[in-house]
Design an enzyme around this catalytic site. Structure first.
Site, mmCIF file in Angstrom:
data_model
loop_
_atom_site.group_PDB
_atom_site.id
_atom_site.type_symbol
_atom_site.label_atom_id
_atom_site.label_comp_id
_atom_site.label_asym_id
_atom_site.label_seq_id
_atom_site.Cartn_x
_atom_site.Cartn_y
_atom_site.Cartn_z
ATOM 1 N N SER A 244 0.849 -1.202 0.000
ATOM 2 C CA SER A 244 0.000 0.000 0.000
ATOM 3 C C SER A 244 0.876 1.240 0.000
ATOM 4 O O SER A 244 1.895 1.301 0.680
ATOM 5 C CB SER A 244 -0.927 -0.012 1.215
ATOM 6 O OG SER A 244 -0.538 0.959 2.159
ATOM 7 N N LYS A 245 0.432 2.214 -0.817
ATOM 8 C CA LYS A 245 1.214 3.443 -0.952
ATOM 9 C C LYS A 245 1.384 4.141 0.386
ATOM 10 O O LYS A 245 2.385 4.791 0.631
ATOM 11 C CB LYS A 245 0.505 4.397 -1.914
ATOM 12 C CG LYS A 245 0.993 4.253 -3.319
ATOM 13 C CD LYS A 245 0.564 5.434 -4.162
ATOM 14 C CE LYS A 245 0.843 5.084 -5.607
ATOM 15 N NZ LYS A 245 -0.033 5.679 -6.552
ATOM 16 N N ARG A 246 0.362 4.035 1.234
ATOM 17 C CA ARG A 246 0.436 4.743 2.502
ATOM 18 C C ARG A 246 1.373 4.055 3.483
ATOM 19 O O ARG A 246 2.141 4.694 4.179
ATOM 20 C CB ARG A 246 -0.964 4.851 3.127
ATOM 21 C CG ARG A 246 -1.581 6.205 2.914
ATOM 22 C CD ARG A 246 -2.951 6.288 3.524
ATOM 23 N NE ARG A 246 -3.816 5.207 3.087
ATOM 24 C CZ ARG A 246 -4.341 4.305 3.894
ATOM 25 N NH1 ARG A 246 -4.111 4.349 5.181
ATOM 26 N NH2 ARG A 246 -5.121 3.353 3.421
ATOM 27 N N ARG A 247 1.326 2.713 3.490
ATOM 28 C CA ARG A 247 2.076 1.980 4.501
ATOM 29 C C ARG A 247 3.498 1.650 4.067
ATOM 30 O O ARG A 247 4.423 1.641 4.866
ATOM 31 C CB ARG A 247 1.303 0.687 4.810
ATOM 32 C CG ARG A 247 1.645 0.031 6.113
ATOM 33 C CD ARG A 247 0.924 -1.297 6.248
ATOM 34 N NE ARG A 247 1.027 -2.098 5.035
ATOM 35 C CZ ARG A 247 -0.005 -2.689 4.429
ATOM 36 N NH1 ARG A 247 -1.193 -2.578 4.928
ATOM 37 N NH2 ARG A 247 0.176 -3.408 3.329
#
Ligand code: GLU
Length: 474
Positions: A244-247
């Site tokens: 995930s881009k966020r994580r």
């Protein structure tokens, strides 16, 4: 070359320039590069920029810079797919003239209606062939062009990673290859480009596996042999979760910014879902000498962050001094907000710090004290180690250090020995830690004599003096 010689290997990396170079794309590029290099072939870069709304020059630049940073070089390109639309359209005309394609007048609304009815009746929708045998000419009004598929028959191939794969033509139906506005469709462009560029091996992400039957049909319609296809499983995080881009760090630039060395990242990427015995460390040359599609694992491609940290540490240890200094300087400048330039002190410092961090960012953070003369004292360290009782011995040490005419690990050590002899109850650790707080602001640094030696006499004395001022009165 004789007629029986297989054609020279040609691979391609075909990024869509709509973002940074993603980890998965970088791995695909690496596999294509490694395979071409292994077999003395050529790697072509083709920028798939036909989606005008999503493609940017900035992204194209980021993708190419990412490849260069990873040490992936190419032999041809970058070619732009958007500049080849005449070739794509010429192929559509060829397919029309050979009867492998036909014009279709069905409008979007009509198609949607029939599709909904078919699905409501519990059947799977593929184009129902209404215009298939109408032999419409170019003057039929607004129209698309569809590829005529056989009604049945396996569109199959032997995938170099997944093994025998394919789908029956009836499940695909006649697909549009030219839109009503005259633009060629993506699958047609890919096939025409791969064909005209003489690509022998299409190595790409497994997300394209479902597109391959249609592409095979296009090769056949164009009377050409399909290349070898090798679909590589997509990278997932540890535990099998989608990245995930966020994580997670997902772009090559993220890793560069986090202080990962390109050699480490390349080594890590090649080992995600590919192995060669139990070897873990692969230089670029070793990758090119041993990479093989047959050993790509079709079931798993897990990105293990700890493995990357381990590899990064390995490559940091191996870096020649000057290269290490050069690699660390931008990070040091960043964490200290000062322009850092190479110096003898910095060359010595990096040797002391080499094994103390897993990334260049960590090592730069641990080295802030060397660059910044304004010390960032840790409050806890000051309270604990700069107590009134340490005042007199620290003052004596300061004076002894100030008198030294030659500054080295040995000479500073002799000052400590002298002070410990003068102050009988004092232990080395009890003296070293306050000095460390004085020099670095905290309690973590290389050995105290080494730290003093590398910092130099004037800076060390000034810092001990400043620390003496922090000691509260008894
Ligand atoms: N442009 C496609 C992508 O970035 C790759 C297409 C292909 O490799 O055939 O996913």
């Amino acid at each position: 070359m004789t007629d029986s010689d297989p054609p020279a290997i040609r691979t391609r990396f075909a990024p869509s320039p709509s973002g940074f170079l993603h980890l998965g794309s970088a791995r695909t590029a690496l596999f294509n590069w490694a395979y071409a290099r292994r077999h003395g072939g050529k790697l072509v870069i083709r920028i798939e920029d036909t989606d005008v709304e999503r493609s940017t020059l900035e992204s194209e630049k980021a993708v190419l810079e990412g490849l260069e940073w990873l040490g992936i070089d190419w032999d041809e390109g970058p070619l732009r797919q958007s500049e080849r639309s005449e070739r794509h359209l010429a192929a559509v005309e060829r397919l029309l003239s050979t009867g492998h394609a036909y014009r279709c007048r069905c409008t979007r609304i009509e198609l949607e209606e029939r599709r909904t009815q078919t699905i409501a009746a519990g059947r799977k929708w593929t184009y129902d062939g209404l215009c298939r045998d109408l032999e419409l000419g170019d003057d039929c009004g607004p129209h698309t062009v569809r590829l005529r598929l056989p009604e049945h028959g396996e569109l199959g191939w032997d995938d170099a990673v997944y093994g025998p794969s394919g789908q029956d033509a009836s499940e695909i139906g006649d697909r549009i290859i030219r839109r009503s506005d005259g633009l060629p469709l993506y699958h047609l462009a890919v096939v025409v480009d791969d064909l005209e560029m003489g690509i022998t091996h299409v190595i790409r992400g497994a997300d394209h596996h479902p597109n391959t039957p249609l592409q095979i049909a296009l090769y056949r319609a164009l009377d050409a042999d399909p290349p070898t296809f090798a679909h590589v499983p997509l990278i997932v995080g540890s535990g099998g979760k989608k990245l995930s881009k966020r994580r997670d760090s997902v772009s090559i630039q993220d890793f560069e910014r986090d202080g990962i060395l390109p050699d480490a990242l390349r080594n890590w990427l090649i080992r995600i879902g590919w192995s060669c015995g139990d070897q873990e460390i692969f230089s670029a040359d070793e990758i090119c000498a041993s990479f093989d599609l047959a050993a790509v694992n079709r079931s798993s491609a897990q990105a293990d962050a700890e493995k990357l940290a381990w590899l990064n540490q390995h490559y940091i240890k191996e870096l020649p001094n000057a290269e290490f200094v050069a690699a660390l300087m931008p990070f040091l400048s960043q964490v200290t907000s000062q322009a850092v330039t190479p110096s003898d002190g910095l060359s010595q410092l990096v040797e002391l710090q080499r094994e103390r961090g897993k990334t260049l960012v960590e090592i730069a953070r641990l080295s802030r004290w060397f660059v910044n003369d304004t010390i960032d004292y840790e409050e806890k360290a000051v309270t604990k180690h700069l107590k009134p009782a340490i005042g007199p011995p620290l003052r004596d040490l300061h004076d002894a250090l100030a008198k030294l005419s030659n500054w080295s690990e040995e000479s500073v050590k002799s000052c400590f020995d002298a002070v410990l002899a003068q102050h009988e109850d004092l232990k080395m650790g009890k003296l070293a830690q306050p000095v460390r707080v004085a020099l670095t602001g905290g309690t973590v640094s290389p050995g105290i004599f080494e730290t003093l030696a590398v910092l130099g006499q004037a800076r060390s004395i000034a810092r001990v003096e400043a620390a003496l001022d922090l000691i509260p009165p008894a």
